[in-house]
Motif scaffolding. Structure first.
Motif, PDB file in Angstrom:
ATOM      1  N   GLN A 105       0.645  -1.093   0.123  1.00  0.00           N
ATOM      2  CA  GLN A 105      -0.216  -0.056   0.068  1.00  0.00           C
ATOM      3  C   GLN A 105       1.013   1.363  -0.212  1.00  0.00           C
ATOM      4  N   SER A 106       2.013   1.353   0.583  1.00  0.00           N
ATOM      5  CA  SER A 106       2.840   2.520   0.945  1.00  0.00           C
ATOM      6  C   SER A 106       3.681   2.649  -0.292  1.00  0.00           C
ATOM      7  N   GLU A 107       3.975   1.534  -1.076  1.00  0.00           N
ATOM      8  CA  GLU A 107       4.829   1.651  -2.179  1.00  0.00           C
ATOM      9  C   GLU A 107       4.180   1.344  -3.463  1.00  0.00           C
ATOM     10  N   ARG A 108       2.965   1.506  -3.483  1.00  0.00           N
ATOM     11  CA  ARG A 108       2.059   1.155  -4.637  1.00  0.00           C
ATOM     12  C   ARG A 108       2.347   2.317  -5.595  1.00  0.00           C
ATOM     13  N   VAL A 109       2.275   3.408  -5.230  1.00  0.00           N
ATOM     14  CA  VAL A 109       2.297   4.707  -6.193  1.00  0.00           C
ATOM     15  C   VAL A 109       3.641   4.651  -7.076  1.00  0.00           C
ATOM     16  N   PHE A 110       4.811   3.940  -6.449  1.00  0.00           N
ATOM     17  CA  PHE A 110       5.930   3.770  -7.327  1.00  0.00           C
ATOM     18  C   PHE A 110       6.335   2.611  -8.052  1.00  0.00           C
ATOM     19  N   LEU A 111       5.262   1.733  -8.080  1.00  0.00           N
ATOM     20  CA  LEU A 111       5.566   0.283  -8.833  1.00  0.00           C
ATOM     21  C   LEU A 111       4.695   0.474  -9.836  1.00  0.00           C
ATOM     22  N   THR A 112       5.493  -0.322 -11.116  1.00  0.00           N
ATOM     23  CA  THR A 112       4.896  -0.548 -12.364  1.00  0.00           C
ATOM     24  C   THR A 112       3.805  -1.378 -12.220  1.00  0.00           C
ATOM     25  N   ASP A 113       2.949  -1.426 -13.116  1.00  0.00           N
ATOM     26  CA  ASP A 113       1.795  -2.420 -13.275  1.00  0.00           C
ATOM     27  C   ASP A 113       2.207  -3.712 -13.178  1.00  0.00           C
ATOM     28  N   ASP A 114       3.266  -4.058 -13.900  1.00  0.00           N
ATOM     29  CA  ASP A 114       3.873  -5.592 -13.688  1.00  0.00           C
ATOM     30  C   ASP A 114       4.191  -5.620 -12.197  1.00  0.00           C
ATOM     31  N   GLN A 115       4.904  -4.809 -11.591  1.00  0.00           N
ATOM     32  CA  GLN A 115       5.414  -5.035 -10.264  1.00  0.00           C
ATOM     33  C   GLN A 115       4.178  -5.049  -9.153  1.00  0.00           C
ATOM     34  N   LYS A 116       3.235  -4.345  -9.389  1.00  0.00           N
ATOM     35  CA  LYS A 116       1.893  -4.311  -8.902  1.00  0.00           C
ATOM     36  C   LYS A 116       1.266  -5.687  -8.803  1.00  0.00           C
ATOM     37  N   LYS A 117       1.055  -6.159  -9.915  1.00  0.00           N
ATOM     38  CA  LYS A 117       0.443  -7.614 -10.409  1.00  0.00           C
ATOM     39  C   LYS A 117       1.330  -8.673  -9.623  1.00  0.00           C
ATOM     40  N   LYS A 118       2.558  -8.618  -9.417  1.00  0.00           N
ATOM     41  CA  LYS A 118       3.548  -9.405  -8.803  1.00  0.00           C
ATOM     42  C   LYS A 118       3.260  -9.452  -7.309  1.00  0.00           C
ATOM     43  N   ARG A 119       3.259  -8.366  -6.630  1.00  0.00           N
ATOM     44  CA  ARG A 119       2.985  -8.326  -5.188  1.00  0.00           C
ATOM     45  C   ARG A 119       1.998  -8.571  -5.125  1.00  0.00           C
ATOM     46  N   GLU A 120       0.766  -8.315  -5.744  1.00  0.00           N
ATOM     47  CA  GLU A 120      -0.656  -8.525  -5.405  1.00  0.00           C
ATOM     48  C   GLU A 120      -0.853 -10.200  -5.272  1.00  0.00           C
ATOM     49  N   GLU A 121      -0.252 -10.822  -6.226  1.00  0.00           N
ATOM     50  CA  GLU A 121      -0.058 -12.431  -6.284  1.00  0.00           C
ATOM     51  C   GLU A 121       0.501 -12.956  -5.187  1.00  0.00           C
ATOM     52  N   ALA A 122       1.531 -12.133  -4.791  1.00  0.00           N
ATOM     53  CA  ALA A 122       2.482 -12.609  -3.564  1.00  0.00           C
ATOM     54  C   ALA A 122       1.519 -12.522  -2.262  1.00  0.00           C
ATOM     55  N   ILE A 123       0.890 -11.519  -2.286  1.00  0.00           N
ATOM     56  CA  ILE A 123       0.050 -11.136  -1.053  1.00  0.00           C
ATOM     57  C   ILE A 123      -0.953 -12.423  -1.000  1.00  0.00           C
ATOM     58  N   VAL A 124      -1.871 -12.479  -1.941  1.00  0.00           N
ATOM     59  CA  VAL A 124      -2.883 -13.509  -2.257  1.00  0.00           C
ATOM     60  C   VAL A 124      -2.499 -14.874  -1.931  1.00  0.00           C
ATOM     61  N   ALA A 125      -1.032 -15.207  -2.272  1.00  0.00           N
ATOM     62  CA  ALA A 125      -0.523 -16.473  -2.081  1.00  0.00           C
ATOM     63  C   ALA A 125      -0.271 -16.684  -0.477  1.00  0.00           C
ATOM     64  N   LYS A 126       0.250 -15.300   0.199  1.00  0.00           N
ATOM     65  CA  LYS A 126       0.630 -15.824   1.536  1.00  0.00           C
ATOM     66  C   LYS A 126      -0.811 -15.617   2.308  1.00  0.00           C
ATOM     67  N   GLU A 127      -1.808 -14.922   2.047  1.00  0.00           N
ATOM     68  CA  GLU A 127      -2.933 -15.186   2.667  1.00  0.00           C
ATOM     69  C   GLU A 127      -3.732 -16.525   2.480  1.00  0.00           C
ATOM     70  N   LYS A 128      -3.297 -17.050   1.413  1.00  0.00           N
ATOM     71  CA  LYS A 128      -3.976 -18.392   1.065  1.00  0.00           C
ATOM     72  C   LYS A 128      -2.983 -19.388   1.735  1.00  0.00           C
ATOM     73  N   GLU A 129      -1.939 -19.185   2.059  1.00  0.00           N
ATOM     74  CA  GLU A 129      -0.908 -20.213   2.965  1.00  0.00           C
ATOM     75  C   GLU A 129      -1.366 -20.077   4.397  1.00  0.00           C
ATOM     76  N   VAL A 130      -1.662 -18.886   4.991  1.00  0.00           N
ATOM     77  CA  VAL A 130      -2.486 -18.812   6.145  1.00  0.00           C
ATOM     78  C   VAL A 130      -3.604 -19.478   6.088  1.00  0.00           C
ATOM     79  N   THR A 131      -4.607 -19.234   5.473  1.00  0.00           N
ATOM     80  CA  THR A 131      -5.746 -19.857   5.293  1.00  0.00           C
ATOM     81  C   THR A 131      -5.588 -21.617   5.453  1.00  0.00           C
ATOM     82  N   ASP A 132      -4.738 -21.979   4.565  1.00  0.00           N
ATOM     83  CA  ASP A 132      -4.598 -23.412   4.305  1.00  0.00           C
ATOM     84  C   ASP A 132      -3.891 -24.027   5.583  1.00  0.00           C
ATOM     85  N   LEU A 133      -2.975 -23.343   6.382  1.00  0.00           N
ATOM     86  CA  LEU A 133      -2.408 -23.639   7.605  1.00  0.00           C
ATOM     87  C   LEU A 133      -3.378 -23.716   8.801  1.00  0.00           C
TER      88      LEU A 133
END
Length: 171
Positions: free
Chosen positions: A71-99
């Motif tokens: 959220q704090s770095e979003r304005v400085f990221l390219t669309d590709d970087q945003k997408k990768k970060r969002e996917e990483a966050i979703v993957a981490k949240e899924k990992e929490v749910t699965d655990l």
């Protein structure tokens, strides 16, 4: 007249037959509180549960930190970087749910651990209750701890201490 006499005899037989049944009450919470192996198993389950809860919480905090950084770095990221970060966050949240599901789900590790620790104790208590019922001639033994419909019961029909004695834990 014959029907009346037959009906009266039938009613008297039913009343006498019902009166001959013996039943008792047991307070399973009281019994289990006085079985040391049950208390040790409960403590072991609590410790395992706390350890797993801490692990899930720490993983959740990682996901939350990743999201706040995003959220704090979003304005400085390219669309590709945003997408990768969002996917990483979703993957981490899924990992929490699965655990969380793995440890605390309906067929999770905590359930399996509880079954392995408690089942032998429950069977031992059940066998002791069964022996008391057979020895004293009870047709039924009701658990007063789980029955909310019992308003009052005479302490004379409580066999909790008898069951504890059968288990070797006299009170």
């Amino acid at each position: 007249m014959k029907k009346f006499i037959f009906t009266m005899l039938l009613c008297m037989g039913a009343v006498l037959g019902a009166g001959a049944q013996k039943f008792a009450l047991i307070d399973m919470e009281y019994v289990l509180r006085n079985v040391p192996s049950y208390e040790m198993a409960n403590e072991q389950l609590n410790q395992v549960s706390l350890r797993w809860e801490k692990e899930v919480t720490e993983l959740g905090k990682e996901a939350e930190t990743m999201y706040k950084n995003y959220q704090s770095e979003r304005v400085f990221l390219t669309d590709d970087q945003k997408k990768k970060r969002e996917e990483a966050i979703v993957a981490k949240e899924k990992e929490v749910t699965d655990l969380k599901y793995k440890y605390f789900g309906p067929e999770g590790e905590l359930y399996k651990k509880r079954q392995s620790l408690m089942k032998p104790i429950q069977e031992e208590v059940y066998n002791a209750v069964k022996k008391v019922a057979e020895e004293k001639g009870y047709q039924a033994i009701f658990d007063r701890a789980s029955s909310q419909s019992i308003v009052f019961a005479s302490p004379r029909i409580d066999v909790s201490n008898d069951v504890l004695a059968k288990l070797g834990y006299s009170k």
